[in-house]
Design an enzyme around this catalytic site. Sequence first.
Site, PDB file in Angstrom:
ATOM      1  N   GLY A  11       0.798  -1.222   0.000  1.00  0.00           N
ATOM      2  CA  GLY A  11       0.000   0.000   0.000  1.00  0.00           C
ATOM      3  C   GLY A  11       0.829   1.270   0.000  1.00  0.00           C
ATOM      4  O   GLY A  11       2.065   1.245   0.066  1.00  0.00           O
ATOM      5  N   VAL A  13       1.086   3.435   2.349  1.00  0.00           N
ATOM      6  CA  VAL A  13       1.827   3.540   3.608  1.00  0.00           C
ATOM      7  C   VAL A  13       2.838   2.403   3.738  1.00  0.00           C
ATOM      8  O   VAL A  13       3.990   2.614   4.124  1.00  0.00           O
ATOM      9  CB  VAL A  13       0.866   3.551   4.811  1.00  0.00           C
ATOM     10  CG1 VAL A  13       1.633   3.476   6.135  1.00  0.00           C
ATOM     11  CG2 VAL A  13      -0.009   4.804   4.777  1.00  0.00           C
ATOM     12  N   ARG A  38      -4.331 -11.523  -2.463  1.00  0.00           N
ATOM     13  CA  ARG A  38      -4.413 -10.824  -3.758  1.00  0.00           C
ATOM     14  C   ARG A  38      -3.053 -10.262  -4.175  1.00  0.00           C
ATOM     15  O   ARG A  38      -2.712 -10.188  -5.353  1.00  0.00           O
ATOM     16  CB  ARG A  38      -5.435  -9.684  -3.632  1.00  0.00           C
ATOM     17  CG  ARG A  38      -6.104  -9.261  -4.906  1.00  0.00           C
ATOM     18  CD  ARG A  38      -7.156  -8.192  -4.644  1.00  0.00           C
ATOM     19  NE  ARG A  38      -6.625  -7.068  -3.887  1.00  0.00           N
ATOM     20  CZ  ARG A  38      -7.092  -6.680  -2.694  1.00  0.00           C
ATOM     21  NH1 ARG A  38      -8.085  -7.317  -2.127  1.00  0.00           N
ATOM     22  NH2 ARG A  38      -6.551  -5.646  -2.072  1.00  0.00           N
ATOM     23  N   ARG A  98      -7.045   2.600  18.611  1.00  0.00           N
ATOM     24  CA  ARG A  98      -6.572   3.907  19.104  1.00  0.00           C
ATOM     25  C   ARG A  98      -7.285   4.361  20.372  1.00  0.00           C
ATOM     26  O   ARG A  98      -6.690   5.037  21.205  1.00  0.00           O
ATOM     27  CB  ARG A  98      -6.752   4.973  18.012  1.00  0.00           C
ATOM     28  CG  ARG A  98      -5.748   4.852  16.891  1.00  0.00           C
ATOM     29  CD  ARG A  98      -5.967   5.954  15.861  1.00  0.00           C
ATOM     30  NE  ARG A  98      -5.219   5.686  14.636  1.00  0.00           N
ATOM     31  CZ  ARG A  98      -5.568   6.115  13.430  1.00  0.00           C
ATOM     32  NH1 ARG A  98      -6.673   6.844  13.286  1.00  0.00           N
ATOM     33  NH2 ARG A  98      -4.839   5.836  12.384  1.00  0.00           N
ATOM     34  N   CYS A 127      -3.253  10.512  10.623  1.00  0.00           N
ATOM     35  CA  CYS A 127      -2.263  11.387   9.993  1.00  0.00           C
ATOM     36  C   CYS A 127      -2.471  12.866  10.320  1.00  0.00           C
ATOM     37  O   CYS A 127      -1.532  13.569  10.684  1.00  0.00           O
ATOM     38  CB  CYS A 127      -2.254  11.183   8.485  1.00  0.00           C
ATOM     39  SG  CYS A 127      -3.911  11.131   7.739  1.00  0.00           S
ATOM     40  N   GLN A 154      -6.530  18.085   3.139  1.00  0.00           N
ATOM     41  CA  GLN A 154      -5.890  16.788   3.188  1.00  0.00           C
ATOM     42  C   GLN A 154      -5.716  16.167   1.797  1.00  0.00           C
ATOM     43  O   GLN A 154      -6.593  16.252   0.938  1.00  0.00           O
ATOM     44  CB  GLN A 154      -6.683  15.862   4.120  1.00  0.00           C
ATOM     45  CG  GLN A 154      -6.610  16.322   5.574  1.00  0.00           C
ATOM     46  CD  GLN A 154      -7.316  15.399   6.556  1.00  0.00           C
ATOM     47  OE1 GLN A 154      -8.161  15.855   7.309  1.00  0.00           O
ATOM     48  NE2 GLN A 154      -6.980  14.130   6.569  1.00  0.00           N
ATOM     49  N   SER A 157      -3.913  10.854  -1.019  1.00  0.00           N
ATOM     50  CA  SER A 157      -3.228   9.630  -0.597  1.00  0.00           C
ATOM     51  C   SER A 157      -3.589   9.225   0.823  1.00  0.00           C
ATOM     52  O   SER A 157      -3.364   8.076   1.205  1.00  0.00           O
ATOM     53  CB  SER A 157      -1.712   9.810  -0.703  1.00  0.00           C
ATOM     54  OG  SER A 157      -1.291  10.899   0.093  1.00  0.00           O
ATOM     55  N   ARG A 244     -10.980  17.069   2.085  1.00  0.00           N
ATOM     56  CA  ARG A 244     -10.066  16.492   1.101  1.00  0.00           C
ATOM     57  C   ARG A 244      -9.884  17.507  -0.020  1.00  0.00           C
ATOM     58  O   ARG A 244     -10.853  18.097  -0.505  1.00  0.00           O
ATOM     59  CB  ARG A 244     -10.673  15.207   0.540  1.00  0.00           C
ATOM     60  CG  ARG A 244      -9.707  14.382  -0.274  1.00  0.00           C
ATOM     61  CD  ARG A 244      -8.736  13.614   0.572  1.00  0.00           C
ATOM     62  NE  ARG A 244      -9.333  12.507   1.307  1.00  0.00           N
ATOM     63  CZ  ARG A 244      -8.688  11.845   2.274  1.00  0.00           C
ATOM     64  NH1 ARG A 244      -7.454  12.177   2.620  1.00  0.00           N
ATOM     65  NH2 ARG A 244      -9.277  10.855   2.910  1.00  0.00           N
ATOM     66  N   HIS A 251      -0.553  16.784   3.832  1.00  0.00           N
ATOM     67  CA  HIS A 251      -1.704  17.498   4.381  1.00  0.00           C
ATOM     68  C   HIS A 251      -1.276  18.900   4.826  1.00  0.00           C
ATOM     69  O   HIS A 251      -0.200  19.075   5.405  1.00  0.00           O
ATOM     70  CB  HIS A 251      -2.246  16.793   5.631  1.00  0.00           C
ATOM     71  CG  HIS A 251      -2.867  15.451   5.386  1.00  0.00           C
ATOM     72  ND1 HIS A 251      -3.238  14.987   4.139  1.00  0.00           N
ATOM     73  CD2 HIS A 251      -3.222  14.469   6.260  1.00  0.00           C
ATOM     74  CE1 HIS A 251      -3.782  13.784   4.261  1.00  0.00           C
ATOM     75  NE2 HIS A 251      -3.774  13.441   5.533  1.00  0.00           N
ATOM     76  N   ASN A 325       1.734  13.260   4.804  1.00  0.00           N
ATOM     77  CA  ASN A 325       0.787  12.402   5.528  1.00  0.00           C
ATOM     78  C   ASN A 325       1.183  10.928   5.496  1.00  0.00           C
ATOM     79  O   ASN A 325       0.781  10.164   6.371  1.00  0.00           O
ATOM     80  CB  ASN A 325      -0.622  12.564   4.946  1.00  0.00           C
ATOM     81  CG  ASN A 325      -0.684  12.260   3.453  1.00  0.00           C
ATOM     82  OD1 ASN A 325      -0.020  12.943   2.663  1.00  0.00           O
ATOM     83  ND2 ASN A 325      -1.454  11.265   3.067  1.00  0.00           N
TER      84      ASN A 325
END
Lengths: 347, 347
Positions: A11, A13, A38, A98, A127, A154, A157, A244, A251, A325
């Site tokens: 990904g 990140v 996948r 979190r 982020c 933001q 991504s 966004r 960001h 970000n």
Amino acid sequence: MYRIAVVGATGAVGTRMLAMLVESTLPIEEVVALASSRSAGKQVRYGDQLLTVQTLTADSFAGIDIALFSAGGAVSKRFAPIAVEAGAIVIDNTSAFRMDPNVPLVVPEVNAQALTTHHGIIANPNCSTIQMVVGLEPIRQRFGLERIIVSTYQAASGAGQQALNELMRETQAVLDNKDSEPAILPVAGEAHHYPIAFNPIPQIDVFEADGYTHEEWKMIHETKKIMLGDMDAAALKVTATCVRVPVPIAHSEAVYFEVSDKNATADQLRDALTGAHGVVVQDDPAQQLYPQARNAVGSKATYVGRIRPDQEVAGAFHMWNVSDNLLKGAAWNSVQIAETMMDMNLL
Amino acid sequence: MYRIAVVGATGAVGTRMLAMLVESTLPIEEVVALASSRSAGKQVRYGDQLLTVQTLTADSFAGIDIALFSAGGAVSKRFAPIAVEAGAIVIDNTSAFRMDPNVPLVVPEVNAQALTTHHGIIANPNCSTIQMVVGLEPIRQRFGLERIIVSTYQAASGAGQQALNELMRETQAVLDNKDSEPAILPVAGEAHHYPIAFNPIPQIDVFEADGYTHEEWKMIHETKKIMLGDMDAAALKVTATCVRVPVPIAHSEAVYFEVSDKNATADQLRDALTGAHGVVVQDDPAQQLYPQARNAVGSKATYVGRIRPDQEVAGAFHMWNVSDNLLKGAAWNSVQIAETMMDMNLL
């Protein structure tokens, strides 16, 4: 020497977690790239090496010391406890844990001490929250902090590589005067999709019943947990509007805040920020110097500028805050947590 | 029947002034298109007609009843008094006269009554100010208004047609992985230019000595003058961060505000806004309905949504406010001022 697993290695990140590990001070014996079936068999870059992605299973964590998760909340909820059971420290970039009171939510510049309370899982904050608290903590330490009102700008991504691809594809379609059907943004899986090309969208993540988006909720409650150790702390009032914008990476945030010391000046705030860990001050209006998203891409720092007092309210200020970000907002903060735990003898 | 001059007829706003005149209720005998000698001889569209642009001179206003100016502050300062002297009513879209105590600064939905005090020149406010006061005035009327903290997401066209062209040209260059040297934004004539493509820029207009940009200064002081008749009114505190974003047309604004009635609810605010003059409420999070720039282009309305209370401060709310900066923010508000003056028998 550590054996490290990266879950979600293909990904936006995950690929950057691999890059941050290359630059890291962690002594690394091996890095294992994990993803869904996948993506199994794909290759991902880790420094000069190409790692073959393996399918994530319950057996993936044997012998792993540190597992960095960034494959969505559902994957973390299922596999993080398995990884901990297998003896790994989990640093989770999703929102799965979190708000769990047993899980520290950590930005090393702000609350590294919370790492001492961990039970195997450490949560990496959202982020947009991370860069904001990095930019405000030196001010909070010196002048006290009572109020934050933030509006975000933001990058696509933040919603993943597919959303970033959608921005670029849609933008070209607009320039070519062609149609391009949005399929990802604002939120994959939601009923309606809207073009991000040339169009700010005031929705990040799903809506809560109270009219705030979950992203806004995260900025409010994660900030309180990181700074004050309590997701509902009343001593610091926080509110947010998350938007966004047609930007690929990095960001930006317009942060209004009120400090406790009503005699504080913008110069004093800049002093407190200059040289602060993780912060770069870019603030010289006469030279048109202020943080910009395009300059922050690829950097681990949080850039702050346009620091100026409210003209009518003592102790109130504005700041413009910009960071990558995918790095400080995700991959770098996760790797930095691991480095910090090593330095604190917690690994 | 009126003879109307449009000064700056070839610009992003000027061309839309001509379009708004076509749709106007004003009985129009003739429209004269004026611009600098550089544009003289060009043709501009006025409904089905093509008007040949004439060079603006001191003699241009003989027989003109209404002169709409949008050719920059220097042109207005020089020629608006000449037009008044020649017997025209001047409606000026630049900032040249906005803070002149003898010049009404008018958004018809808010302070049409100020038109009665004119001395020949009426100032059209700054685009970002207009849409904000349209969205807040119905709330101010019913609940009182004490505080505004706004962060803007402003379109490139706010800096003119050249800036809009720069956005599109730069964006294509980025997609083609080519260089494109910015030459206009953030501010034509300033020392440094930065890319707007995929990059929010926290500077609109030049910086004041206090660290605010002139655009931010305008939002603060114009709002006070329009709503309270005094550019320095203390009863309403206003502060702003103005940001240019990669959007061609239509400004978006994240508006935080505090009302006097601390028992006001978001439903009551929506009630006050529903059906208000010039306002369209688009506010249904469950349906992902909120204002978006792309939907506002070409409309005279100001769209408001995402109205929600602050979770910790009574009487505090957020609103997302979107409008076409070239229409309600400029061309339409100017023509609407003329219509309103006609309706008030001031022409």
